[in-house]
Design an enzyme around this catalytic site. Structure first.
Site, PDB file in Angstrom:
ATOM      1  N   HIS A   1      -0.794 -38.342  12.525  1.00  0.00           N
ATOM      2  CA  HIS A   1       0.377 -38.889  12.805  1.00  0.00           C
ATOM      3  C   HIS A   1       1.523 -38.093  13.350  1.00  0.00           C
ATOM      4  O   HIS A   1       2.559 -38.360  13.359  1.00  0.00           O
ATOM      5  CB  HIS A   1       1.115 -39.780  11.475  1.00  0.00           C
ATOM      6  CG  HIS A   1       0.273 -40.688  10.766  1.00  0.00           C
ATOM      7  ND1 HIS A   1       0.333 -42.162  11.450  1.00  0.00           N
ATOM      8  CD2 HIS A   1      -0.879 -40.669  10.011  1.00  0.00           C
ATOM      9  CE1 HIS A   1      -0.717 -42.822  10.709  1.00  0.00           C
ATOM     10  NE2 HIS A   1      -1.351 -41.919   9.897  1.00  0.00           N
TER      11      HIS A   1
ATOM     12  N   LYS B   1       8.800  -3.469  14.347  1.00  0.00           N
ATOM     13  CA  LYS B   1       9.314  -2.760  13.109  1.00  0.00           C
ATOM     14  C   LYS B   1       9.962  -1.911  13.571  1.00  0.00           C
ATOM     15  O   LYS B   1      11.115  -1.326  13.015  1.00  0.00           O
ATOM     16  CB  LYS B   1       8.119  -2.182  12.337  1.00  0.00           C
ATOM     17  CG  LYS B   1       7.054  -3.404  11.774  1.00  0.00           C
ATOM     18  CD  LYS B   1       6.003  -2.555  10.994  1.00  0.00           C
ATOM     19  CE  LYS B   1       5.154  -4.031  10.026  1.00  0.00           C
ATOM     20  NZ  LYS B   1       4.095  -2.932   9.275  1.00  0.00           N
TER      21      LYS B   1
ATOM     22  N   GLU C   1      -4.293 -11.681  14.426  1.00  0.00           N
ATOM     23  CA  GLU C   1      -4.079 -10.332  14.082  1.00  0.00           C
ATOM     24  C   GLU C   1      -5.392  -9.392  14.712  1.00  0.00           C
ATOM     25  O   GLU C   1      -5.086  -8.198  14.911  1.00  0.00           O
ATOM     26  CB  GLU C   1      -3.727  -9.930  12.799  1.00  0.00           C
ATOM     27  CG  GLU C   1      -2.974  -8.540  12.619  1.00  0.00           C
ATOM     28  CD  GLU C   1      -2.247  -8.321  11.147  1.00  0.00           C
ATOM     29  OE1 GLU C   1      -1.024  -8.666  11.305  1.00  0.00           O
ATOM     30  OE2 GLU C   1      -2.814  -7.963  10.159  1.00  0.00           O
TER      31      GLU C   1
ATOM     32  N   GLU D   1      10.098  -5.510   4.117  1.00  0.00           N
ATOM     33  CA  GLU D   1      10.448  -6.739   3.433  1.00  0.00           C
ATOM     34  C   GLU D   1      10.180  -6.787   1.685  1.00  0.00           C
ATOM     35  O   GLU D   1      10.915  -7.520   1.132  1.00  0.00           O
ATOM     36  CB  GLU D   1       9.623  -7.687   4.188  1.00  0.00           C
ATOM     37  CG  GLU D   1       9.813  -7.761   5.625  1.00  0.00           C
ATOM     38  CD  GLU D   1       9.172  -7.154   6.694  1.00  0.00           C
ATOM     39  OE1 GLU D   1       8.821  -7.703   7.777  1.00  0.00           O
ATOM     40  OE2 GLU D   1       8.353  -6.110   6.139  1.00  0.00           O
TER      41      GLU D   1
ATOM     42  N   GLY E   1      -5.027  -5.104   5.450  1.00  0.00           N
ATOM     43  CA  GLY E   1      -4.374  -6.038   4.746  1.00  0.00           C
ATOM     44  C   GLY E   1      -4.907  -7.436   4.761  1.00  0.00           C
ATOM     45  O   GLY E   1      -4.955  -8.099   3.767  1.00  0.00           O
ATOM     46  N   ARG E   2      -5.156  -8.082   6.018  1.00  0.00           N
ATOM     47  CA  ARG E   2      -5.754  -9.388   6.027  1.00  0.00           C
ATOM     48  C   ARG E   2      -7.037  -9.494   5.429  1.00  0.00           C
ATOM     49  O   ARG E   2      -7.265 -10.737   5.444  1.00  0.00           O
ATOM     50  CB  ARG E   2      -5.862  -9.954   7.163  1.00  0.00           C
ATOM     51  CG  ARG E   2      -6.644  -9.067   8.339  1.00  0.00           C
ATOM     52  CD  ARG E   2      -6.284  -9.182   9.865  1.00  0.00           C
ATOM     53  NE  ARG E   2      -6.840  -8.280  10.869  1.00  0.00           N
ATOM     54  CZ  ARG E   2      -6.655  -7.296  11.187  1.00  0.00           C
ATOM     55  NH1 ARG E   2      -5.547  -6.836  10.701  1.00  0.00           N
ATOM     56  NH2 ARG E   2      -7.094  -6.432  12.210  1.00  0.00           N
TER      57      ARG E   2
ATOM     58  N   LYS F   1       0.752  -0.991   0.024  1.00  0.00           N
ATOM     59  CA  LYS F   1      -0.001  -0.115  -0.017  1.00  0.00           C
ATOM     60  C   LYS F   1       0.688   1.426   0.228  1.00  0.00           C
ATOM     61  O   LYS F   1       0.714   2.146  -0.972  1.00  0.00           O
ATOM     62  CB  LYS F   1      -0.980  -0.289   1.175  1.00  0.00           C
ATOM     63  CG  LYS F   1      -1.870   1.288   1.386  1.00  0.00           C
ATOM     64  CD  LYS F   1      -2.869   1.194   2.468  1.00  0.00           C
ATOM     65  CE  LYS F   1      -3.700   0.033   2.602  1.00  0.00           C
ATOM     66  NZ  LYS F   1      -4.728   0.276   3.746  1.00  0.00           N
TER      67      LYS F   1
END
Length: 552
Positions: A387, A515, A356, A215, A270-271, A209
């Site tokens: 398992h 951050k 979040e 990153e 964002g999510r 955005k």
């Protein structure tokens, strides 16, 4: 009128506490024995999905009290506020209008006095044109070769949602295109992706955005340099790089043509951004028509959540069951168990959507909560978990409700594979419900040939308490509409829980501190000076990093 006192001091909360004490020692085996119609009673269909919630430690009185709690907290009013564009994200002064991105109705949705629907629909139209050019080979790379690979560069919601949907809808992919997701700031990740690609046939989509996400920009610049080092020229960048961003200036400075920059809006977290142009790599993979079907499935769940009475509202029921376990049984985790290879990324996506959103300890009015909120979300796919971690689910001291998720039909029918997969899913939920008593364990061992004395000694190791709750979500077959409805279901479940708990499910201030500190730590790591100004542990770890750079 809204209830204004402390949630835990309300009459309905106290009634739920008393009800929990009266029901906590009842075993679900006895509940099913006493009520042969329990499956029909605790079952609901919505937007192509079916939910069996009969394997929960509930009865009629439980659900009546939980619905009373929802009404006390004015849940329907909060739902209406979210859909209408009110600034339900109070700490950031924003609406939470991801639902507008999949609004197929004729309702105008206003933000600051402006109807946002024309811009939303125009963006989908632009996505359609973009996908058409790529998929029909009208847009080619610098050497006039057609694109074979698309690399989506993003992190968080710009990565997890699209990756989930891309995996879930793999049977619908255009076989001529491979989609790759680059998120982690790890040299190994980007190396493993790029070494398989040809820059002349690779398209990059940068998803940020602000166009400043650390990153994402680090990975984007590395991809840009790789492109320039392997045959591409500066003037070719616009043919191979596109962006989804609100920062047009920075994106164009990177080398992206303005007409190839798609918008992001402050009113979409964002999510929840899969439904926007963040879903562009998905649309390229499955085609814009299938992408629209994904939106339609989510819209169907939106309308169900917005209009269905609480007692017949699937996201609300799932939200209330979660509150029942978190706040009255003291549960602190919830397992997501998809029995479908294509849904293997669902637990990771739902970790972000839930943790979040509801990983909060302060109410919307700034008061510290005196009750638990969002649980830890975890899980795994199919029989693999049986398992591995299912041992803890069956015999561990921790009590973790589970969501079993399965399509009844497979896109890839081979022999009786899918029947075996479904049988495993159903038997696991049955085992969690039923368990095995010590007497049953003794009888089983004796029947297998062990003498009675040895069986009595071994039997306690084989006792499985059962009475462990689960939901089963099922549907005929994975399709774009079904996957859209499934993802939207969990979005609304989480939002409804936040509304009842009185927390803001749409901000994420907890991610900011790391951050802020990260830049200071990075400066220290790249310095040869003795670190100082951090805590003793961080100083020691920085020194260790500096010293080990000579390891090779």
């Amino acid at each position: 009128m809204a209830f204004t006192g402390s949630l835990t001091q309300s009459d309905v909360w106290k009634a739920l506490q008393a009800h929990h004490q009266s029901i906590e020692h009842e075993h679900m085996r006895d509940m099913f024995a006493a009520n042969p119609s329990r499956f029909e009673q605790f079952h609901i269909d919505a937007a192509g999905l079916s939910l069996d919630y009969s394997k929960n430690r509930i009865n009629d009185d439980t659900m009546k009290l939980l619905f009373k709690l929802a009404r006390q907290q004015n849940l329907t009013t909060h739902i209406a506020a979210m859909f209408s564009g009110e600034k339900v994200n109070g700490s950031e002064g924003r609406p939470a209008l991801h639902t507008a991105l999949r609004n197929f109705g004729d309702r105008d949705i206003m933000v600051d006095g402006e109807n946002i629907m024309p811009e939303v629909r125009d963006t989908v139209r632009r996505m359609e044109e973009f996908c058409w050019k790529i998929r029909r080979n009208q847009w080619r790379g610098y050497s006039n070769k057609t694109f074979t690979d698309v690399v989506s560069i993003g992190i968080g919601g710009s990565f997890l949602g699209p990756k989930l949907a891309s995996s879930a809808l793999k049977p619908y992919w255009d076989s001529r295109l491979s989609i790759h997701y680059l998120a982690n700031i790890d040299g190994s990740h980007i190396t493993e992706i790029l070494k398989r690609l040809d820059p002349a046939t690779t398209l990059f989509i940068i998803q940020s955005k602000s166009f400043t996400t650390q990153e994402t920009l680090k990975n984007a610049n590395a991809c840009r340099q790789w492109f320039l080092d392997n045959g591409g020229e500066e003037h070719d960048l616009a043919k191979h790089f596109t962006a989804v961003s609100s920062n047009i200036e920075k994106a164009t400075a990177f080398g992206i043509a303005e007409e190839n920059i798609f918008p992001m809006w402050d009113w979409v977290g964002g999510r929840y951004s899969l439904w926007s142009a963040i879903g562009l790599p998905l649309a390229l993979a499955i085609g814009i028509d299938n992408f629209r079907e994904l939106l339609r499935g989510a819209y169907a769940m939106d309308e169900h959540f917005r209009t269905a009475p609480l007692e017949h509202n699937m996201p609300v029921i799932m939200a209330l069951l979660g509150i029942w376990y978190v706040n009255f049984f003291g549960v602190n985790s919830h397992a997501i168990l998809p029995y479908d290879h294509y849904l293997r990324s669902l637990p990771a996506h739902l970790q972000q959507v839930d943790m979040e959103s509801n990983g909060k300890s302060v109410t919307t009015d700034g008061n510290k909560v005196d009750y638990q909120t969002g649980p830890v979300i975890w899980g795994g796919v199919g029989t693999n978990g049986q398992h591995a971690f299912h041992q803890l689910l069956h015999q561990g001291t921790h009590f973790s409700p589970c969501d079993f998720i399965m399509p009844m039909c497979s896109h890839n029918p081979i022999d009786n594979f899918h029947a075996m997969l479904v049988s495993n899913c159903l038997s696991q939920s049955q085992a969690l419900l039923q368990g095995k008593s010590e007497d049953e364990a003794v009888a089983e061992l004796v029947a297998a040939g062990m003498n009675q004395a040895e069986a009595i000694v071994l039997a306690p190791q084989k006792v499985i308490p059962g009475n462990r709750p689960s939901n089963t979500l099922y549907f005929p077959k994975s399709s774009p509409q079904i996957i859209g409805a499934l993802i939207a279901l969990y979005e609304h479940k989480v939002a409804a829980q936040g509304m009842i708990w009185g927390i803001n499910s749409f901000d994420q201030w907890g991610v900011e501190l790391g951050k802020q500190l990260g830049n200071k730590v990075l400066t220290a790591l790249e310095s040869s000076a003795i670190p100082e100004g951090f805590d003793g542990s961080t100083n020691g770890l920085i020194r260790a990093f500096q010293q080990m750079q000579n390891y090779l």
